[in-house]
Design an enzyme around this catalytic site. Structure first.
Site, short mmCIF file in Angstrom:
data_model
loop_
_atom_site.label_atom_id
_atom_site.label_comp_id
_atom_site.label_asym_id
_atom_site.label_seq_id
_atom_site.Cartn_x
_atom_site.Cartn_y
_atom_site.Cartn_z
N ARG A 96 0.82 -1.21 0.00
CA ARG A 96 0.00 0.00 0.00
C ARG A 96 0.85 1.26 0.00
O ARG A 96 0.31 2.35 -0.06
CB ARG A 96 -0.87 0.00 1.26
CG ARG A 96 -2.35 -0.08 1.03
CD ARG A 96 -2.98 -0.05 2.41
NE ARG A 96 -4.39 0.12 2.43
CZ ARG A 96 -5.28 -0.87 2.41
NH1 ARG A 96 -4.89 -2.11 2.32
NH2 ARG A 96 -6.57 -0.61 2.49
N ARG A 135 -21.95 -1.26 3.12
CA ARG A 135 -21.72 -2.71 3.08
C ARG A 135 -21.71 -3.37 4.45
O ARG A 135 -21.37 -2.76 5.45
CB ARG A 135 -20.42 -3.02 2.33
CG ARG A 135 -19.16 -2.66 3.08
CD ARG A 135 -17.92 -2.90 2.21
NE ARG A 135 -16.72 -2.48 2.91
CZ ARG A 135 -15.49 -2.52 2.41
NH1 ARG A 135 -15.30 -2.96 1.17
NH2 ARG A 135 -14.46 -2.13 3.11
N ARG A 169 -17.98 -3.50 9.46
CA ARG A 169 -16.65 -3.11 9.94
C ARG A 169 -16.72 -1.75 10.61
O ARG A 169 -17.40 -0.85 10.12
CB ARG A 169 -15.67 -3.07 8.76
CG ARG A 169 -14.94 -4.36 8.56
CD ARG A 169 -14.23 -4.40 7.26
NE ARG A 169 -13.37 -3.24 7.03
CZ ARG A 169 -12.61 -3.10 5.95
NH1 ARG A 169 -12.59 -4.05 5.03
NH2 ARG A 169 -11.86 -2.04 5.78
N ARG A 180 -9.74 6.96 3.93
CA ARG A 180 -9.07 5.81 3.32
C ARG A 180 -8.84 6.03 1.84
O ARG A 180 -7.84 5.63 1.27
CB ARG A 180 -9.87 4.54 3.59
CG ARG A 180 -9.71 4.07 5.04
CD ARG A 180 -10.90 3.29 5.54
NE ARG A 180 -11.15 2.08 4.80
CZ ARG A 180 -12.33 1.45 4.78
NH1 ARG A 180 -13.35 1.94 5.45
NH2 ARG A 180 -12.48 0.36 4.09
#
Ligand code: ADP
Ligand code: ZN
Length: 226
Positions: A96, A135, A169, A180
């Protein structure tokens, strides 16, 4: 005489949060017998287990930032040392940062492996916030759902296993998703150029259905694992 290597290559999935890296990695695991290795999952397990790494990572993850290369590498190296990874791995969420990419190249050089393909999942940023914030998954079998785009056929029960417990989450809020996404553009997107230079970059349009994206990945992974 040159020897044909039997060491499987490493596949990398690149893309912002919500692009579908985890979903596609799990499908590839089933289809090609590869081992999915998600640093996000490994970090969440470390947080849940309360290990020193987990304790150090917890607040950074909750804020949508990137955990230090040192911690992520230690966790990844431990996992890579397990024998099942010899079947070939698909990295989801790693590398990343430029530092992680260099460390990975070094790590693989030691074991005689290499990155056989880095697949960039190309998506539209604005849609990612909505995907991530909406989600959730079945707590029993892990099947993924979404508040608006993929609800269970029978409200409150998982289509796959009938389970009635669902989980979200902690970092899947609109605000954290924005952080993010920013971390992705600042620190991860530059890796696309790194893998293009190495000649292993593949780009896939990832705005379609899960099945469409899986179909686009199939020939790429077939080639990369042969
Ligand atoms: P997503 O790709 O949807 O953001 P992940 O499960 O891959 O979800 O990652 C969740 C969080 O875990 C990240 O926001 C970051 O804090 C941390 N993380 C995961 N992988 C890495 C990594 N390779 N380097 C640094 N932090 C990471
Ligand atoms: Zn289920």
């Amino acid at each position: 005489m040159s020897e044909v290597s039997t060491v499987p290559g490493v596949l990398i999935l690149l893309g912002p949060p919500g692009a579908g890296k985890g979903t596609q990695a799990r499908l590839l695991e089933e289809r090609f017998g590869l081992v999915q290795l998600s640093t996000g999952d490994l970090l969440r397990a470390a947080v849940a287990a309360g290990t020193p790494s987990g304790l150090a990572a917890k607040a950074v993850m909750a804020a949508g930032g990137l955990v230090s290369d040192e911690i992520v590498l230690a966790i990844l190296q431990d996992r890579m040392a397990e024998p099942d990874t010899a079947r070939g791995v698909i990295l989801d969420g790693f590398p990343r940062t430029a530092g992680q990419a260099r460390s990975l190249d070094g790590l693989l050089a030691i074991t005689g492996q290499r990155v056989s393909a880095a697949i960039s999942l190309e998506v539209d940023d604005a849609a990612m916030i909505d995907r991530v914030a909406g989600r959730y998954t079945c707590a029993t079998c892990g099947e993924g759902y979404h508040d608006t785009s993929k609800r269970p056929a029978r409200a409150g029960a998982c289509d796959k296993c009938g389970g009635t417990d669902f989980k979200r989450r902690a970092d899947d809020t609109a605000e954290t998703a924005r952080e993010r996404l920013k971390a992705y553009h600042d620190q991860t997107a530059p890796l696309i150029a790194h893998y293009r230079k190495l000649g292993v970059l593949e780009s896939v349009d990832a705005m379609g259905s899960i099945a469409d994206i899986a179909a686009a990945l199939d020939p790429i992974v077939r080639r990369a694992t042969n």
